[in-house]
Design an enzyme around this catalytic site. Structure first.
Site, mmCIF file in Angstrom:
data_model
loop_
_atom_site.group_PDB
_atom_site.id
_atom_site.type_symbol
_atom_site.label_atom_id
_atom_site.label_comp_id
_atom_site.label_asym_id
_atom_site.label_seq_id
_atom_site.Cartn_x
_atom_site.Cartn_y
_atom_site.Cartn_z
ATOM 1 N N GLU A 1 80.249 42.024 56.601
ATOM 2 C CA GLU A 1 81.091 42.910 55.425
ATOM 3 C C GLU A 1 81.820 42.148 54.683
ATOM 4 O O GLU A 1 82.776 41.778 55.329
ATOM 5 C CB GLU A 1 81.114 44.435 55.775
ATOM 6 C CG GLU A 1 80.243 45.142 56.212
ATOM 7 C CD GLU A 1 80.604 46.700 56.356
ATOM 8 O OE1 GLU A 1 80.316 47.452 55.352
ATOM 9 O OE2 GLU A 1 81.342 47.010 57.182
ATOM 10 N N GLU B 1 74.676 51.366 63.973
ATOM 11 C CA GLU B 1 74.980 50.552 62.918
ATOM 12 C C GLU B 1 75.678 49.367 63.627
ATOM 13 O O GLU B 1 76.645 49.491 64.113
ATOM 14 C CB GLU B 1 75.536 51.137 61.869
ATOM 15 C CG GLU B 1 75.799 50.065 60.649
ATOM 16 C CD GLU B 1 76.666 50.852 59.405
ATOM 17 O OE1 GLU B 1 76.904 50.022 58.854
ATOM 18 O OE2 GLU B 1 76.904 51.998 59.367
#
Length: 525
Positions: A236, A231
């Site tokens: 974010e 990932e």
């Protein structure tokens, strides 16, 4: 999963052998365009679309409209075991706007946090960029850059508008797992570095064994199995804090794990799995600059932000550096410099990660799982683009935007954002900020420098905060720049050797030549 119930139409079943796709609601992927760029800075618009993750979709009997899953529980009269459940149940098409609050317009995608539909209330969503109707669009990021615009002005503490890449199968596992008949069209095959165990179907089988409903999420639970893969968290964020984080895994592509050996958020042994659940994160607030990102700050979250992330190779062709900069109000904004003693720098490198883990006293699972080199292997292969909005039932998103752990105030690395430690409780966020939304737009991908060639004020990413003129755009490779040999350090193969504001070596080790890619980036090739 957020369930919905539609009880009027007859099911149109794709197959009767395994995890199914039904069409009580016709699946129509919302269109979303993006730009694929070349080294000369020329970009071509790609007409594409997005799909919704299968975990959010209505799951019901193939023979009718009876729910196989309601709230956070399976119907065990239908789902007696993993294989029969996949055979008897299907995921259905999505009403993207009315049920899920997902809208697109040209190159723009808006994800609404809470949507009250006719039959259900939906919370959050996870979407994927498509390549046609039946495959996810994949990207090979190593040696390239990825750029997008984002508006986080309407998502605050406790929320996460995320854009990231995972090494999931382009067809959603359709070809690898005979039990999966729905595929990428219906958003199957998700995996990430937390090895999540809340996924309802994994490897074409229902994750019903050992399934336990969540104590604080009425729509979710966890089963015996998890699903793992590498990932790369590009973004974010909410309007208070942001982080970008590589998460390497010893197994790069999607693999199934079992129980606590999965590690990650859903297991008692966090570091027991094949993936690094923590990663090596760069959060400007955590790195000491508390006025860089936020409302009215250097990167002003009340306005649209252009986010540029570059994945630079080292002398051996491996991942050497992940560089970030921003463009806002017509000027380049280099990523903030870390002010943590011993962890200087404004980009992610192996050395920087090593020093950060020591300075913060964090468990170094990043190196255990292969560090930057292993992450680079994932970035060199195909990765799927994910865009989502979510709240956090495990830790209230405090790891992103507050002090975490909450009793560690003053400890190096614990302060990650200015949100209160009492913020982010999902029930409160869902009740108080249901109309929150994040907007992603103007996605661009290509070689280093190509996606910002036309942006006003695009200078050397991370090295120059000025506002130089935009680079020259050409349709062919720029001529090689040669220099006279002299004493001093030289850049290795693939390393940067020039560009506006660059202060490093401008000569290359033999036999490589410093090649100008654009006004702000030259590379040893």
């Amino acid at each position: 999963m957020r369930t919905a119930k539609f009880a009027t139409l007859a099911a149109l079943v794709a197959s009767a052998a395994a995890q199914q796709a039904c069409s009580l609601t016709t699946e129509r992927h919302p269109s979303l365009s993006w730009n694929k760029c070349t080294a000369g800075g020329q970009c071509q618009t790609v007409q594409a679309s997005i799909t919704l993750d299968s975990n959010w979709r209505w799951t019901h009997q193939v023979s009718g409209s009876t729910n196989c899953y309601t709230g956070n529980k399976w119907d065990t009269s239908i789902c007696t075991d993993a294989k029969s459940c996949a055979q008897n149940c299907c995921v259905d098409g999505a009403d993207y706007t009315s049920t899920y609050g997902i809208t697109t317009n040209g190159d723009s995608l808006s994800l609404k946090f809470v949507t009250k539909g006719q039959h259900s209330t939906n919370v959050g969503s996870r979407t994927y960029l498509m390549d046609g109707e039946d495959k996810y669009q994949t990207f090979e990021l190593l040696g390239n850059e990825f750029t997008f615009d984002v508006d986080v002005s309407n998502i605050g503490c406790g929320l996460n508008g995320a854009l990231y890449f995972v090494s999931m199968d382009a067809d959603g596992g359709l070809s690898r797992y005979p039990g999966n008949k729905a595929g990428a069209k219906y958003g199957t095959g998700y995996c990430d570095a937390q090895c999540p165990r809340d996924i309802k179907f994994i490897n074409g089988e229902a994750n019903i064994e050992g399934w336990t409903g969540s104590t604080n999420d009425p729509n979710a639970g966890a089963g015996r199995y998890g699903t793992c893969c590498s990932e790369m968290d590009i973004w974010e964020a909410n309007n208070m804090a942001t982080a970008f984080t590589p998460h390497p895994c010893t197994i790069i592509g999607q693999s199934r794990c079992e129980g606590d050996s999965c590690g990650g958020t859903y297991s008692n042994e966090r570091y027991a799995g094949v993936c690094d659940p923590d990663g090596c994160d760069f959060n400007s607030y955590r790195q000491g600059n508390k006025t860089f990102y936020g409302k009215g700050m250097t990167v002003d979250t009340t306005k649209k932000i252009t986010v540029v992330t570059q994945f630079l190779k080292d002398a051996n062709g491996d991942l050497g550096e992940i560089k970030r900069f921003y463009v806002q109000d017509g000027k380049i904004i280099p990523n903030s410099e870390s002010t943590i003693p011993g962890v200087e720098g404004n980009s992610i490198t192996q050395d920087w990660c090593d020093r950060q883990k020591v300075a913060f006293g964090d468990i170094d699972d990043f190196n255990r799982k292969g560090g930057m080199k292993q992450m680079g292997k994932a970035l060199a292969g195909p990765m799927v683009l994910v865009m989502s909005i979510w709240d956090d039932h495990a830790s209230n998103m405090l790891w992103l935007d507050s002090t975490f752990p909450v009793d560690a105030a003053g400890k190096p690395g614990a302060e990650r954002g200015a949100c209160p430690t009492t913020s982010g409780v999902p029930a409160e966020v869902e009740a108080e900020a249901p109309n929150s939304n994040v907007v992603f737009s103007n996605i661009r991908f290509g070689p280093i420098g190509s996606t910002v060639a036309g942006l006003p004020g695009a200078g050397n990413g991370g090295n120059n905060g000025g506002n130089p003129p935009p680079p020259t755009t050409t349709t062919s490779s720029a001529p090689a720049t040669t220099t006279t040999a002299s004493a001093g350090p030289k850049a290795g193969r693939w390393q940067q050797c020039g560009g506006i504001g660059f202060t490093g070596p401008t000569q290359c080790e033999e036999p490589y030549i410093c090649t100008k890619l654009n006004d702000w980036y030259s590379q040893c090739l």
